[in-house]
Design an enzyme around this catalytic site. Structure first.
Site, PDB file in Angstrom:
ATOM      1  N   PHE A 136       0.748  -1.596   0.341  1.00  0.00           N
ATOM      2  CA  PHE A 136       0.039  -0.164   0.029  1.00  0.00           C
ATOM      3  C   PHE A 136       0.368   1.788  -0.339  1.00  0.00           C
ATOM      4  O   PHE A 136       1.882   1.543   0.797  1.00  0.00           O
ATOM      5  CB  PHE A 136      -0.655  -0.233   0.335  1.00  0.00           C
ATOM      6  CG  PHE A 136      -1.859   0.616   1.042  1.00  0.00           C
ATOM      7  CD1 PHE A 136      -2.703   0.705   0.687  1.00  0.00           C
ATOM      8  CD2 PHE A 136      -2.146   2.399   1.883  1.00  0.00           C
ATOM      9  CE1 PHE A 136      -3.952   1.494   0.573  1.00  0.00           C
ATOM     10  CE2 PHE A 136      -3.168   3.409   1.883  1.00  0.00           C
ATOM     11  CZ  PHE A 136      -3.845   2.752   1.156  1.00  0.00           C
ATOM     12  N   ASP A 205       2.662  -5.798   7.652  1.00  0.00           N
ATOM     13  CA  ASP A 205       1.444  -4.854   8.190  1.00  0.00           C
ATOM     14  C   ASP A 205       0.239  -6.421   8.160  1.00  0.00           C
ATOM     15  O   ASP A 205       0.225  -7.038   6.999  1.00  0.00           O
ATOM     16  CB  ASP A 205       1.819  -4.333   7.052  1.00  0.00           C
ATOM     17  CG  ASP A 205       0.468  -3.015   7.299  1.00  0.00           C
ATOM     18  OD1 ASP A 205      -0.704  -3.686   7.287  1.00  0.00           O
ATOM     19  OD2 ASP A 205       0.575  -2.416   6.470  1.00  0.00           O
ATOM     20  N   TYR A 230     -10.317  -1.297  11.264  1.00  0.00           N
ATOM     21  CA  TYR A 230     -10.874  -1.147  10.621  1.00  0.00           C
ATOM     22  C   TYR A 230     -11.967  -1.580   9.757  1.00  0.00           C
ATOM     23  O   TYR A 230     -12.720  -1.360   8.918  1.00  0.00           O
ATOM     24  CB  TYR A 230     -11.250   0.970  10.744  1.00  0.00           C
ATOM     25  CG  TYR A 230     -10.147   1.591   9.988  1.00  0.00           C
ATOM     26  CD1 TYR A 230     -10.092   1.721   8.310  1.00  0.00           C
ATOM     27  CD2 TYR A 230      -9.192   1.945  10.242  1.00  0.00           C
ATOM     28  CE1 TYR A 230      -8.653   1.080   7.447  1.00  0.00           C
ATOM     29  CE2 TYR A 230      -8.278   2.114   9.268  1.00  0.00           C
ATOM     30  CZ  TYR A 230      -7.835   2.176   8.248  1.00  0.00           C
ATOM     31  OH  TYR A 230      -6.799   2.246   7.544  1.00  0.00           O
ATOM     32  N   LYS A 231     -11.162  -2.676   9.246  1.00  0.00           N
ATOM     33  CA  LYS A 231     -11.714  -2.871   8.240  1.00  0.00           C
ATOM     34  C   LYS A 231     -11.888  -4.762   8.789  1.00  0.00           C
ATOM     35  O   LYS A 231     -13.366  -4.803   8.995  1.00  0.00           O
ATOM     36  CB  LYS A 231      -9.927  -3.852   7.880  1.00  0.00           C
ATOM     37  CG  LYS A 231      -9.465  -2.279   6.691  1.00  0.00           C
ATOM     38  CD  LYS A 231      -8.177  -2.897   6.355  1.00  0.00           C
ATOM     39  CE  LYS A 231      -7.545  -1.669   5.520  1.00  0.00           C
ATOM     40  NZ  LYS A 231      -8.079  -0.907   4.705  1.00  0.00           N
ATOM     41  N   ARG A 380     -12.654  -5.150  -6.925  1.00  0.00           N
ATOM     42  CA  ARG A 380     -12.753  -5.732  -4.953  1.00  0.00           C
ATOM     43  C   ARG A 380     -13.779  -5.732  -4.530  1.00  0.00           C
ATOM     44  O   ARG A 380     -14.677  -4.727  -3.921  1.00  0.00           O
ATOM     45  CB  ARG A 380     -11.817  -4.892  -4.172  1.00  0.00           C
ATOM     46  CG  ARG A 380     -10.322  -4.873  -5.090  1.00  0.00           C
ATOM     47  CD  ARG A 380      -9.016  -4.264  -3.649  1.00  0.00           C
ATOM     48  NE  ARG A 380     -10.088  -3.135  -2.787  1.00  0.00           N
ATOM     49  CZ  ARG A 380      -9.266  -2.900  -1.605  1.00  0.00           C
ATOM     50  NH1 ARG A 380      -7.968  -3.427  -0.956  1.00  0.00           N
ATOM     51  NH2 ARG A 380      -9.467  -2.088  -1.109  1.00  0.00           N
TER      52      ARG A 380
END
Length: 408
Positions: A136, A205, A230-231, A380
């Site tokens: 990312f 990560d 938050y995922k 996605r």
């Protein structure tokens, strides 16, 4: 029986046998199909009342007394201990706070300092940081800055190239457990072992794996790790991230962001910095209490939920989605970028779309199928096993085929 009827019947049977199906009631959901939990998890039903209590009673009535009486002061490590089992860590190794980006910086610079400390007279030789070339973007930005600040050379490589790239020059390696674009799961155990064999320090990560699959931080000897909440952990937009520091390294972890909250005597207000013991030295400033306690309430949905069962359902959901896409979508309209092999797959499916992907996703969302689009041509779909069912999966694939037929 048509493909549509066959798959719909199969979805009904799979949902009836799903041991996690009842968990859906722990979330606030509508009649659509939410397949974007890999970007922002759905709202757990317990969160609104908890936030209201924090605002009205803890802050509104108790005010500053809540630092002690409501447990605000100990929230970062207390909530860290709730996350720990979800990533395969014992208590006392995770502290919650700050953003993922800030924690990546703390972990990577801390890793370089650990490597230099352990190298003794050869510390000057470990002058290189390896970073996942497919990461990312923010991780890459942070790694570049960390390398510049520590006088190291940054070398981007793909995870598969890491073993061959490691050398006596390598100080630290920053890798993603799951690729955010494709959903590819990288081999954390073997890559961590390779990093250690080279005498370097590993940083992982976990943003796209924590809460979706077993991680095994302690089991595999990971040195440092970071992740968002938050995922798949459903902590809410901008909820605080976390930092894992392996117990055996905590006394050597030298944070580049020392703050009064990580001081051994935070209320001593001394000019000289002395780090706290354990994972607490990963703290920096005053905790963001409102979002932190919303996260704590969100984590209640995990009570009694085994991560192994979540992983099994995740693989079943993604398998079924790919089967439905193959059955419904004409050949050549989409191409899966997500690995077929389970050991290489996270909890999302990425489809390269021959049509204008952004327009396709917009139409899907208008029809209640929420995924997301990554430029230029990737659709996605994230599968959160706690609230996504097999009928959802079948419906998403069916509507995808309908939309693609419209934009042909």
């Amino acid at each position: 029986m048509s493909d549509l009827a066959f798959k719909a019947a199969a979805a009904k049977e799979l949902d009836a046998a799903d041991e996690l199906a009842g968990l859906r009631a722990r979330f606030v959901l509508d009649d659509g199909v939410y397949l974007d939990g890999n970007s922002l998890g759905a709202l757990p039903a317990a969160v609104p009342d908890q936030v209201a209590d924090v605002v009205r009673r803890q802050w509104g009535e108790l005010r500053i007394r809540s630092w002690d009486e409501s447990g605000w002061w100990t929230a970062p490590e207390r909530i860290g201990d709730r996350i720990a089992p979800l990533v395969g860590a014992a208590a006392g190794q995770i502290v919650v706070g700050d953003s993922t980006s800030v924690n990546v910086f703390k972990a990577l610079v801390g890793a370089v300092r650990i490597a230099q400390d352990g190298a003794g007279d050869d510390a000057g030789g470990r002058d290189e940081i390896l970073v996942d070339a497919t990461t990312f973007p923010t991780d890459g930005y942070i790694a570049r800055s960390a390398a510049r600040l520590t006088g190291h050379t940054l070398r981007p490589v793909t995870p598969g190239e890491v073993p061959a790239a490691l050398s006596e020059r390598t100080a630290a390696v920053l890798l993603n457990h799951v690729d955010y674009r494709t959903g590819r799961l990288h081999d954390l155990p073997s890559l961590t072992a390779a990093v250690h064999a080279a005498g370097a320090v590993s940083v992982w990560d976990l943003c796209h794996s924590a809460g979706a699959l077993p991680v095994g931080l302690d089991e595999h000897g990971v040195d440092l790790a970071v992740g968002c909440t938050y995922k798949y952990l459903n902590g809410g937009p901008g909820s605080p991230a976390y930092l894992y520091v392996r117990k055996g390294l905590q006394d050597r972890f030298d944070s580049p962001l020392p703050g009064w909250n990580s001081h051994a005597e935070p209320f001593g207000m001394r000019a000289e910095y002395e780090p706290a013991r354990g994972a607490l030295r990963g703290r920096v400033g005053t905790p963001d209490i409102l979002s932190m306690l919303a996260l704590e309430a969100a984590l209640e949905v995990w009570d009694g939920v085994p991560v192994a069962a979540v992983r099994a359902k995740s693989l079943a959901l993604t398998d079924f989605f790919l089967e439905c896409v193959d059955a419904y979508v004409p050949e050549g309209r989409v191409e899966s970028l997500t690995p077929v092999r389970h050991e290489e797959r996270g909890s999302q499916v990425a489809l390269r779309c021959s049509a204008i992907a952004g327009d396709v996703m917009k139409r899907l969302i208008e029809r209640g199928i929420v995924g997301d689009h990554r430029r230029p041509d990737v659709l996605r779909f994230g599968f959160t096993p706690l609230y996504v069912g097999f009928a959802d999966v079948e419906r998403a694939a069916r509507v995808l085929a309908e939309v693609l037929a419209e934009v042909a």
